[in-house]
Write an enzyme that holds these catalytic residues in place. Structure first.
Site, PDB file in Angstrom:
ATOM      1  N   GLU A   1     -25.994 -40.466 -10.037  1.00 28.86           N
ATOM      2  CA  GLU A   1     -26.125 -38.515 -10.112  1.00 28.86           C
ATOM      3  C   GLU A   1     -25.084 -37.957  -9.080  1.00 28.86           C
ATOM      4  O   GLU A   1     -25.756 -36.920  -8.168  1.00 28.86           O
ATOM      5  CB  GLU A   1     -27.248 -39.146  -9.921  1.00 28.86           C
ATOM      6  CG  GLU A   1     -29.053 -38.925 -11.076  1.00 28.86           C
ATOM      7  CD  GLU A   1     -30.464 -39.371 -11.106  1.00 28.86           C
ATOM      8  OE1 GLU A   1     -30.248 -40.138  -9.473  1.00 28.86           O
ATOM      9  OE2 GLU A   1     -30.963 -40.173 -11.996  1.00 28.86           O
TER      10      GLU A   1
ATOM     11  N   LYS B   1      -8.014 -27.502   6.615  1.00 32.38           N
ATOM     12  CA  LYS B   1      -7.866 -28.010   7.117  1.00 32.38           C
ATOM     13  C   LYS B   1      -8.572 -29.469   6.567  1.00 32.38           C
ATOM     14  O   LYS B   1      -9.192 -30.577   6.046  1.00 32.38           O
ATOM     15  CB  LYS B   1      -6.922 -28.836   8.891  1.00 32.38           C
ATOM     16  CG  LYS B   1      -5.669 -28.355   8.186  1.00 32.38           C
ATOM     17  CD  LYS B   1      -4.624 -28.422   7.337  1.00 32.38           C
ATOM     18  CE  LYS B   1      -3.629 -27.030   7.814  1.00 32.38           C
ATOM     19  NZ  LYS B   1      -3.240 -25.865   7.726  1.00 32.38           N
TER      20      LYS B   1
ATOM     21  N   SER C   1     -37.262 -47.777  -7.106  1.00 32.22           N
ATOM     22  CA  SER C   1     -37.679 -46.188  -6.519  1.00 32.22           C
ATOM     23  C   SER C   1     -38.684 -45.966  -5.892  1.00 32.22           C
ATOM     24  O   SER C   1     -38.821 -47.174  -4.842  1.00 32.22           O
ATOM     25  CB  SER C   1     -38.877 -45.833  -7.905  1.00 32.22           C
ATOM     26  OG  SER C   1     -40.141 -44.991  -7.482  1.00 32.22           O
TER      27      SER C   1
ATOM     28  N   THR D   1     -23.282 -34.270 -31.164  1.00 34.24           N
ATOM     29  CA  THR D   1     -22.538 -32.225 -30.506  1.00 34.24           C
ATOM     30  C   THR D   1     -24.276 -31.982 -30.545  1.00 34.24           C
ATOM     31  O   THR D   1     -24.875 -32.069 -31.126  1.00 34.24           O
ATOM     32  CB  THR D   1     -22.004 -31.620 -31.613  1.00 34.24           C
ATOM     33  OG1 THR D   1     -22.404 -32.187 -32.840  1.00 34.24           O
ATOM     34  CG2 THR D   1     -20.294 -32.379 -32.209  1.00 34.24           C
ATOM     35  N   HIS D   2     -24.293 -30.998 -29.051  1.00 35.27           N
ATOM     36  CA  HIS D   2     -24.645 -30.330 -29.046  1.00 35.27           C
ATOM     37  C   HIS D   2     -26.243 -31.358 -28.747  1.00 35.27           C
ATOM     38  O   HIS D   2     -27.396 -30.877 -28.900  1.00 35.27           O
ATOM     39  CB  HIS D   2     -25.469 -29.674 -29.906  1.00 35.27           C
ATOM     40  CG  HIS D   2     -24.286 -28.385 -30.511  1.00 35.27           C
ATOM     41  ND1 HIS D   2     -23.990 -27.386 -30.021  1.00 35.27           N
ATOM     42  CD2 HIS D   2     -23.761 -28.863 -31.807  1.00 35.27           C
ATOM     43  CE1 HIS D   2     -23.665 -26.883 -30.311  1.00 35.27           C
ATOM     44  NE2 HIS D   2     -23.108 -27.569 -31.651  1.00 35.27           N
TER      45      HIS D   2
ATOM     46  N   GLN E   1      -6.633 -21.898   9.237  1.00 36.57           N
ATOM     47  CA  GLN E   1      -7.060 -23.578  10.307  1.00 36.57           C
ATOM     48  C   GLN E   1      -8.071 -24.258   9.479  1.00 36.57           C
ATOM     49  O   GLN E   1      -8.665 -25.204   9.548  1.00 36.57           O
ATOM     50  CB  GLN E   1      -7.561 -22.654  11.606  1.00 36.57           C
ATOM     51  CG  GLN E   1      -8.192 -24.057  12.146  1.00 36.57           C
ATOM     52  CD  GLN E   1      -8.491 -23.126  13.627  1.00 36.57           C
ATOM     53  OE1 GLN E   1      -7.644 -23.355  14.416  1.00 36.57           O
ATOM     54  NE2 GLN E   1     -10.119 -23.557  13.578  1.00 36.57           N
TER      55      GLN E   1
ATOM     56  N   TYR F   1       2.137 -15.572   9.573  1.00 42.34           N
ATOM     57  CA  TYR F   1       0.543 -16.486  10.189  1.00 42.34           C
ATOM     58  C   TYR F   1      -0.712 -15.828  10.416  1.00 42.34           C
ATOM     59  O   TYR F   1      -0.698 -14.471  11.296  1.00 42.34           O
ATOM     60  CB  TYR F   1       1.389 -17.224  11.885  1.00 42.34           C
ATOM     61  CG  TYR F   1       0.070 -18.258  11.609  1.00 42.34           C
ATOM     62  CD1 TYR F   1      -0.698 -19.044  11.010  1.00 42.34           C
ATOM     63  CD2 TYR F   1      -1.192 -17.613  12.746  1.00 42.34           C
ATOM     64  CE1 TYR F   1      -1.559 -20.611  11.579  1.00 42.34           C
ATOM     65  CE2 TYR F   1      -1.911 -18.940  13.477  1.00 42.34           C
ATOM     66  CZ  TYR F   1      -1.871 -20.222  12.895  1.00 42.34           C
ATOM     67  OH  TYR F   1      -3.655 -20.762  12.583  1.00 42.34           O
TER      68      TYR F   1
ATOM     69  N   LYS G   1     -38.455 -48.947 -11.398  1.00 39.76           N
ATOM     70  CA  LYS G   1     -37.296 -47.751 -11.701  1.00 39.76           C
ATOM     71  C   LYS G   1     -35.918 -48.928 -11.333  1.00 39.76           C
ATOM     72  O   LYS G   1     -36.507 -49.498 -11.120  1.00 39.76           O
ATOM     73  CB  LYS G   1     -37.705 -47.086 -10.917  1.00 39.76           C
ATOM     74  CG  LYS G   1     -39.489 -45.957 -11.354  1.00 39.76           C
ATOM     75  CD  LYS G   1     -38.447 -45.656 -12.743  1.00 39.76           C
ATOM     76  CE  LYS G   1     -37.195 -44.668 -12.767  1.00 39.76           C
ATOM     77  NZ  LYS G   1     -37.966 -43.323 -12.328  1.00 39.76           N
TER      78      LYS G   1
ATOM     79  N   ASN H   1     -32.854 -47.078 -11.440  1.00 42.42           N
ATOM     80  CA  ASN H   1     -32.128 -45.541 -11.186  1.00 42.42           C
ATOM     81  C   ASN H   1     -30.530 -45.336 -11.063  1.00 42.42           C
ATOM     82  O   ASN H   1     -29.992 -45.546 -10.190  1.00 42.42           O
ATOM     83  CB  ASN H   1     -32.386 -44.840 -10.746  1.00 42.42           C
ATOM     84  CG  ASN H   1     -33.853 -44.298 -10.338  1.00 42.42           C
ATOM     85  OD1 ASN H   1     -34.311 -44.169 -11.743  1.00 42.42           O
ATOM     86  ND2 ASN H   1     -35.089 -44.311  -9.352  1.00 42.42           N
TER      87      ASN H   1
END
Length: 362
Positions: free
Chosen positions: A165, A200, A152, A29-30, A197, A192, A158, A160
């Site tokens: 993300e 869509k 990277s 938690t936190h 328009q 209308y 790295k 990643n």
């Protein structure tokens, strides 16, 4: 397709949960260590949420699956139309009767679907963040398959989690598009308006961005390395048995939980530099609070065992292994039932297609 990919992700996570009902790990938690849980319990939380997302997608389909054909410009037509017949021929579930509402609500179906997509991708974004954090080398509780990590531009070492993300950013994109859809009809006179328009283009962008996400995460979870030893090791730090010990004092010593909470707060301080609450520290805290240490429950050693701690939580929905197994069974049944309304729509559309095809031959 969005429904099927989401359901597949939930099925893969349930298979993984079934294997890890006893894989203890820290709960947070936190962003701080909180209480002991299991990886199986964590995965079941994902699936319970995904079940709601599937319900939302089905509900969106039910709202869309109504025939507006024949509403004309909004106020009906002098041509003799059998709108009920076209409803049946096109396989719609029902007729959207009022011709004005058919036109006024032209933005609404798109906004409803965008809302369902936004709620879904919010959950997928949260999963992505969990994968990022739990796979950090400093925690090393999960290992993401190399097929899903990226190098990277300058650092050759790295690995990643770029996919995760990107999913987070897609969630932000969907939220913005939903806001745009909600604003299209705002302040417009009934009838209308060309504003609709735009809806869509917006909804096509939302669906296009959402469609691949669940499928990618399915493969990430399917190939995930779960480092159970590292998970257990992290359970031994952060004083994550504190709540269980406070509950024990309340039950066995008859103390108000507030008092037990204060005793355990002191025990945490007295236990330093240890990362778990020692029996000596608990006795000292108990005595400092004006209680006889002889009243403490015996055999506190088992409260240092993470597996024992989760096994004590036997209510429905808890991380106890047997309770997680029950959750897996219930969630799997919910998943199967969630597809029934979709199958009914498929059958109705197929029947309508065959009816039209035979009629055209005749």
């Amino acid at each position: 397709q969005l429904f099927e990919e989401t359901k597949k992700l939930a099925e893969i996570q349930l298979e993984l949960a079934e294997k890890h009902t006893e894989s203890v790990m820290p709960g947070f938690t936190h962003y701080q260590p909180a209480m002991i849980t299991t990886w199986g319990h964590w995965l079941c939380a994902y699936v319970q949420g995904l079940n709601r997302d599937l319900e939302r997608l089905v509900f969106s389909l039910e709202l869309v699956n109504r025939n507006p054909l024949g509403a004309a410009a909004a106020f009906g037509t002098s041509w003799s139309l059998d709108r009920q017949l076209t409803t049946e021929l096109l396989g719609f579930a029902k007729l959207e009767t009022n011709s004005l509402d058919c036109i006024v609500s032209r933005w609404e179906n798109e906004a409803q679907l965008a809302f369902s997509c936004s709620m879904l991708i919010n959950r997928l974004s949260m999963m992505s963040q969990d994968l990022i954090v739990l796979s950090l080398p400093y925690l090393d509780m999960l290992g993401i398959n190399e097929a899903f990590v990226t190098g990277s531009s300058i650092m050759p070492q790295k690995k990643n989690p770029d996919f995760a993300e990107v999913i987070r950013s897609k969630a932000a994109f969907c939220h913005g598009q939903l806001q745009s859809l909600l604003g299209v009809q705002k302040g417009a006179l009934s009838g209308y308006n060309r504003d609709s328009q735009l809806t869509k283009y917006v909804i096509m962008d939302v669906v296009r961005e959402c469609e691949p996400v669940a499928g990618i995460l399915s493969e990430v979870f399917r190939t995930l390395e779960v480092k159970t030893e590292s998970m257990r090791k992290h359970c031994e730090t952060g004083f994550m048995n504190a709540v269980d010990l406070a509950d024990l004092l309340t039950r066995e010593c008859g103390l108000p939980f507030r008092e037990s909470h204060n005793i355990l707060s002191r025990a945490v301080k007295f236990s330093a530099p240890s990362k778990f609450i020692t029996e000596e520290a608990l006795k000292e805290a108990f005595e400092n609070s004006g209680h006889d240490a002889g009243l403490l429950p015996i055999d506190l050693e088992k409260f240092q065992d993470p597996s024992y701690l989760v096994s004590c939580r036997q209510h429905s929905g808890s991380p106890a292994p047997e309770q997680v197994r029950i959750q897996v069974d219930e969630l799997r049944e919910d998943l199967e039932q969630s597809e029934q309304p979709l199958n009914q729509v498929r059958r109705k559309v197929d029947q309508a297609y065959l009816r039209c095809r035979h009629a055209s031959k005749d």
